[in-house]
Design an enzyme around this catalytic site. Structure first.
Site, PDB file in Angstrom:
ATOM      1  N   LYS A 281      35.857  70.205 163.660  1.00 21.51           N
ATOM      2  CA  LYS A 281      36.694  70.700 164.531  1.00 21.51           C
ATOM      3  C   LYS A 281      38.518  70.839 164.684  1.00 21.51           C
ATOM      4  O   LYS A 281      38.966  70.977 165.075  1.00 21.51           O
ATOM      5  CB  LYS A 281      36.196  69.746 165.644  1.00 21.51           C
ATOM      6  CG  LYS A 281      35.480  70.527 166.122  1.00 21.51           C
ATOM      7  CD  LYS A 281      34.857  69.599 168.108  1.00 21.51           C
ATOM      8  CE  LYS A 281      32.862  69.872 168.134  1.00 21.51           C
ATOM      9  NZ  LYS A 281      32.003  69.434 167.181  1.00 21.51           N
TER      10      LYS A 281
HETATM   11  C1  LIG Z   1      30.838  69.430 167.223  1.00 25.53           C
HETATM   12  C2  LIG Z   1      30.092  68.764 166.667  1.00 25.53           C
HETATM   13  C3  LIG Z   1      28.853  68.994 165.883  1.00 25.53           C
HETATM   14  C4  LIG Z   1      28.325  70.376 166.490  1.00 25.53           C
HETATM   15  O1  LIG Z   1      28.818  71.307 165.785  1.00 25.53           O
HETATM   16  P1  LIG Z   1      28.839  72.761 166.891  1.00 25.53           P
HETATM   17  O2  LIG Z   1      29.906  73.888 166.920  1.00 25.53           O
HETATM   18  O3  LIG Z   1      28.882  72.299 167.947  1.00 25.53           O
HETATM   19  O4  LIG Z   1      27.250  73.153 166.458  1.00 25.53           O
HETATM   20  C5  LIG Z   1      28.225  68.764 164.816  1.00 25.53           C
HETATM   21  N1  LIG Z   1      29.101  67.610 164.107  1.00 25.53           N
HETATM   22  C6  LIG Z   1      30.648  67.056 164.299  1.00 25.53           C
HETATM   23  C7  LIG Z   1      30.543  65.453 163.846  1.00 25.53           C
HETATM   24  C8  LIG Z   1      30.982  67.801 165.608  1.00 25.53           C
HETATM   25  O5  LIG Z   1      31.523  66.816 166.211  1.00 25.53           O
END
Ligand SMILES: *Cc1c(COP(=O)(O)O)cnc(C)c1O
Length: 454
Positions: free
Chosen positions: A119
């Protein structure tokens, strides 16, 4: 590298709502507002294919060069070339390498950024783009970072979003970030990454689950009174400035696999929660990215998996799992996937397969991966690894997204693998800070009263 392929000089990109009842928005409006007035998600009106020449040469380009080309296709009409290039290059100050796990399974490691999770890419990009628009509209001179002046970013998190957004926006003038997280449901290592920052970051500890946090944020955006008092925006994966940039690393992964001669029948497997990450990859595919097919790996929150089986989308309350960043019972970006495929179930099934794992199966996958390959997955990545291992067909090669560093889930990982994995220095630094957070019930009236009193 010069500005890539066309696009510039064309009319601005318009964004429409997946619910079809909101006004068309500019990129700036879509970024600042986050969610459309009709509660739909913004979609770009056009998705521009990239030319064959780009893919022919992609293995010789750097991550930043690739990302700038993709960014130019999305945002080139709305952000001048130099600013966009700076935003992209500054966002991607770290690598996303594809690491070999077995002969036909690779791990796309997305945990080399500041908060050690994927993210970081979207959050850093969004912070820089929002700042660009604030500067352009002359809003940046707002004094201090207090609630009512400037822009207020509300973000609900099940763990990693909060840290990525908080760190992406830390110290950005004119923007205040409120991170809402479910009390007791975020690992201590995750929690310290957004509760210890201070400055323009406020952590709000909600007595509820992630969906309650998300509901509070959504209610805030819909509340006319609140919106009349303060400028609110979202940094959840619903924001176009957060989810679209995630496409960058799929193109880069393709380039890396092509360089190895392994890209002809390439499968990408995405551990999914709110479906922002996989959705950006599907946009990439529409732009011509030659990934053959996708697998969405779920934990026990199997709403999308069930949709693939039945054609019915039936949101449920989320259940808590050891892959907690994927504990989502009503994935927001499903609406975008649905729209992208013209609501055609069979077209969706043709491009995306599904998988779902219980906590016990995730733990088994982590053990199996470590024992047979030596590679340590975090619980989210483990869903991806397992889904690839079970889902690859003869001749296919796949990469799964290792969405976070295993040390972010140290207690879980050590418990399962009987290990003592090292905490990277970046993470240790967060753990030395003092936790500061505001306790909150899941009742919207009290959240609203708090925001108005700030
Ligand atoms: C947010 C997150 C996900 C899921 O991603 P999405 O875009 O919400 O589907 C998977 N793994 C980790 C470690 C995350 O932080």
């Amino acid at each position: 590298m010069d500005a890539p392929f066309g696009g510039r000089g064309a009319p601005n990109m318009n964004y429409y709502s997946t619910n079809g009842k909101a006004e068309i928005a500019s990129l700036e409006k879509a970024v600042v507002k986050g969610l459309a007035e009709d509660k739909g998600l913004y979609m770009p009106e056009r998705i521009k294919p990239l030319p064959q020449s780009f893919f022919d040469n992609i293995e010789n380009l750097s991550f930043q060069e690739i990302a700038y080309t993709v960014a130019d296709a999305f945002f080139g009409e709305d952000v001048d070339a130099e600013s966009l290039k700076n935003i992209v290059y500054d966002t991607l100050a770290f690598d996303c390498p594809c690491v070999k796990v077995t002969d036909n399974i690779y791990s796309l490691e997305l945990f080399h950024g500041p908060t050690l999770a994927f993210k970081d890419v979207g959050a850093r990009f969004m912070a820089r783009l929002l700042q660009y628009f604030l500067k352009k509209s002359g809003d940046s001179g707002i004094s201090g970072n207090s609630g009512k002046s400037g822009v207020n970013v509300l973000v609900a998190t099940s763990g990693d979003t909060g840290s990525a957004v908080a760190n992406g926006f830390l110290g950005v003038d004119g923007i205040h970030v409120y991170v809402l997280y479910p009390k007791g449901k975020v690992s201590p290592i995750q929690e310290c990454q957004f509760t210890t920052l201070g400055q323009n970051i406020t952590a709000i500890e909600v007595d509820g689950v992630f969906d309650d946090c998300q509901a509070l944020v959504k209610s805030a955006f819909m509340d006319a009174d609140l919106n009349a008092h303060m400028k609110l925006t979202s940094a959840n994966s619903i924001n176009v400035a957060r989810f679209l940039p995630q496409a960058f690393y799929y193109f880069y992964a393709y380039g890396q696999m092509k360089k190895l001669g392994l890209a002809d029948q390439l499968v990408a497997c995405v551990p999914s929660g709110n479906f922002g990450n996989i959705c950006s990859a599907l946009f990439g595919k529409k732009m011509g990215l030659p990934i053959k097919r996708f697998i969405a790996a779920n934990n026990a929150n199997d709403i999308f998996f069930k949709y693939l089986q039945t054609g019915k989308y039936e949101p449920k309350a989320s259940v808590q799992t050891i892959a907690n960043a994927m504990d989502v019972g009503d994935p927001s970006n499903f609406a975008r996937v649905y729209e992208l495929y013209n609501k055609d179930h069979s077209a969706i099934c043709a491009d995306i397969a599904g998988a779902t794992y219980t906590d016990a199966q995730i733990a088994e996958a982590m053990k199996d991966c470590k024992a047979t390959t030596g590679y340590v997955c975090d619980p989210h990545g483990a869903c991806g690894y397992q889904a690839l291992k079970e889902g690859l067909k003869p001749g296919e090669v796949g990469f799964f997204l290792e969405t976070a560093h295993p040390a972010k889930f140290k207690d879980t990982v050590d418990g399962i693998l009987n290990s003592d994995i090292e905490i990277p220095a970046k993470l240790r630094a967060f753990m030395q800070g003092t936790k500061q957070s505001i306790p909150m019930t899941k009742d919207f009236a009290s959240f609203k009263a708090y925001l108005l009193s700030e």
